[in-house]
Design an enzyme around this catalytic site. Structure first.
Site, PDB file in Angstrom:
ATOM      1  N   ASP A  43       0.797  -1.223   0.000  1.00 18.78           N
ATOM      2  CA  ASP A  43       0.000   0.000   0.000  1.00 18.78           C
ATOM      3  C   ASP A  43       0.835   1.282   0.000  1.00 18.78           C
ATOM      4  OD1 ASP A  43      -1.691  -2.065   0.606  1.00 18.78           O
ATOM      5  OD2 ASP A  43      -2.517  -1.162   2.411  1.00 18.78           O
ATOM      6  N   GLU A 228     -10.841  -1.859   3.952  1.00 19.89           N
ATOM      7  CA  GLU A 228      -9.514  -1.345   4.295  1.00 19.89           C
ATOM      8  C   GLU A 228      -9.294  -0.002   3.606  1.00 19.89           C
ATOM      9  OE1 GLU A 228      -6.694  -5.133   4.989  1.00 19.89           O
ATOM     10  OE2 GLU A 228      -7.263  -4.863   2.898  1.00 19.89           O
TER      11      GLU A 228
END
Length: 505
Positions: A43, A228
């Site tokens: 990420d 998320e």
């Protein structure tokens, strides 16, 4: 921090800011998409603009090319395309009770008013990172809670806040805080995921240290997997003075038909988010397999809304054949806007204008009739292609990329269904994981009888923007051969290419 970690971190901190010494992987390392100099990344984190530079932090494993030992890597750029690799920013650490904390995803802000009190009097460019600490023993989860770190020297060095955590629900699924300054009420707002409940929680603070719960929202759209990497931002509507709030959620990829990111458009009053519609059906950010965990830059100049995503998929992320040194890449930064439609507001994404810098025209043609197959007089695996076509009597139109003998990545448009698909089943190496070979499809209606495409190819990454950014598809590909041919075919009748333009570097 144990000795082995201390030694590695010391070595990393001693490296030149030009990056790690590395052996280049010529086959698959992209040229204009960000990759770590070595090792694993996932990420993007802490995206923030400060003092003329864009800061990119990212999930990083300092010890290897698979997921583990999560820490924050760091790079900066003045143009969003060329990145200067810096030393490790936030390393994982040991806790007093013998547990360990990995540095999971989060955000970063410029504390212009020194509301935190972390910086010297009068300093206006202090950076504060808000991250999730994944507390574990031998990877057995204990808690996920929210923590602070701060830097007074443009992100070169960081200190962890001694009174961490600043927000703790004693939960194993509470992560990925995105913090922004909410000017109407002069406060900080945090959007954070209660992952197992498929909800976004909203908190407020005046000093970044003490957080008060305001509201929660969720269980809409795709709830098949955990939620998320939430991101709540205000986005301009094209052709209007209006702005709307958009909530982004990354929600996994439970089956072939479920892309990894969705969005919700609505209103935010400083306390709660209210969507414009029920969102019983999801609205997706990208319809490829390989776009996940996208978040936007805080404090970007001129109120730009710039999204950056991880180009990979958890189903096969640890297996992608990029070589022994590096694994993981990011999308081209995308400028965001909204378009008002009869069905509501639609997200529009477009590569940032900075990508055009340094490009040179490699080929162009106009008003070309295609009745069967046209071999484009261009070879290459790094390019920026623009295509506008009118299918006319054609039933199927195909744009074949990265062709070499029996290899090809195919963009296919079905006129009767008005669907665009990205087929990588014969793109090269598809055998490294049984879930990799795939065909992604999205409905893309013609406009005035025309289809407009922009295709970014960068060795192992394909990003497709259809109808001026109304729909996108992002996929990884791993060609085994290097001929890089490109062709266009029309079946069932004639197509007209109004414009085909290919730029390279």
């Amino acid at each position: 921090m144990n000795f082995r970690y201390s030694l590695i971190v010391s070595l990393l901190l001693g490296l030149s800011i030009t990056g790690f010494a590395q052996k280049e992987t010529p086959d698959y390392r992209p040229q204009y998409h960000f990759t770590p100099p070595k090792n694993w990344t996932n990420d993007p984190n802490g995206l923030v603009y400060s003092d003329g530079k864009y800061h990119l932090f990212y999930q990083y494993n300092p010890f290897g090319n698979q997921w583990g030992h999560m820490s924050w890597g760091h790079a900066t750029s003045t143009d969003l395309i060329n990145w200067n690799h810096l030393s490790l920013a936030l390393p994982e650490y040991n806790n007093a009770d013998g547990s360990e904390s990995m540095i999971f995803s989060g955000s970063a802000v410029v504390d212009k008013q020194n509301s935190s009190g972390f910086f010297t009097k009068g300093q206006t460019n202090g950076l504060v990172a808000i991250y999730t600490a994944f507390v574990h023993r031998n990877l057995a989860p204990i808690y996920q809670h929210q923590n602070l770190a701060y830097s007074g020297d443009d992100g070169k060095t960081w200190q962890y806040y001694k009174q961490n955590p600043v927000l703790d629900l004693k939960s194993k699924d509470f992560r990925d805080p995105k913090v922004f300054w909410y000017a109407p009420q002069q406060k900080w707002v945090m959007t954070v995921s209660k992952a197992d409940r498929q909800q976004a929680y909203f908190y407020e603070s005046h000093d970044l240290k003490s957080w008060k719960f305001m509201s929660r929202w969720g269980r809409a759209g795709n709830t098949a997997r955990v939620w998320e990497c939430p991101d709540l931002i205000e986005v301009s509507v094209q052709g209007e003075k209006t702005k709307k709030w958009v909530l982004f959620i990354s929600s996994g990829n439970p089956q072939e038909l479920y892309p990894g990111m969705q969005y919700f458009v609505g209103e935010f009053d400083g306390k709660s988010f209210k969507p414009d519609q029920a969102y019983e059906e999801p609205e997706y950010v990208d319809f490829g397999k390989d776009f996940f965990a996208g978040v936007t830059f805080n404090n970007a100049p001129n109120d730009r809304k710039i999204l950056l995503g991880w180009v990979n998929d958890w189903e096969y992320a640890n297996d992608i054949p990029t070589g022994g040194e590096w694994r993981g890449a990011f999308s081209v930064p995308r400028e965001l806007s909204l378009k008002r439609t009869a069905k509501g507001f639609e997200l529009i994404q477009w590569p940032v204008s900075e990508l055009k810098k340094g490009q040179k025209e490699a080929f162009s043609t106009q008003n070309l009739k295609v009745t069967s197959n046209y071999e484009v007089p261009f070879r290459g695996n790094i390019f920026d292609l623009e295509l506008t076509l009118k299918p006319q009597q054609a039933k199927v139109f195909e744009l074949k990329l990265l062709q070499s003998t029996d290899e090809e990545t195919v963009l296919r448009y079905d006129v009767s269904e008005q669907t665009l698909s990205l087929d990588r089943t014969h793109s090269g190496n598809v055998s490294f994981n049984p879930k990799f070979a795939s065909v992604e499809k999205v409905r893309v209606p013609l406009k005035d009888g025309k289809l407009q495409l922009r295709v970014l190819a960068d060795k192992s990454i394909i990003e497709v923007f259809a109808q001026n950014g109304e729909k996108t598809l992002t996929d990884l590909v791993f060609p085994l051969k290097k001929e890089g041919k490109l062709s266009i075919s029309s079946s069932g009748g004639e197509s007209v290419i109004n414009l085909l333009k290919i730029n390279s570097w």
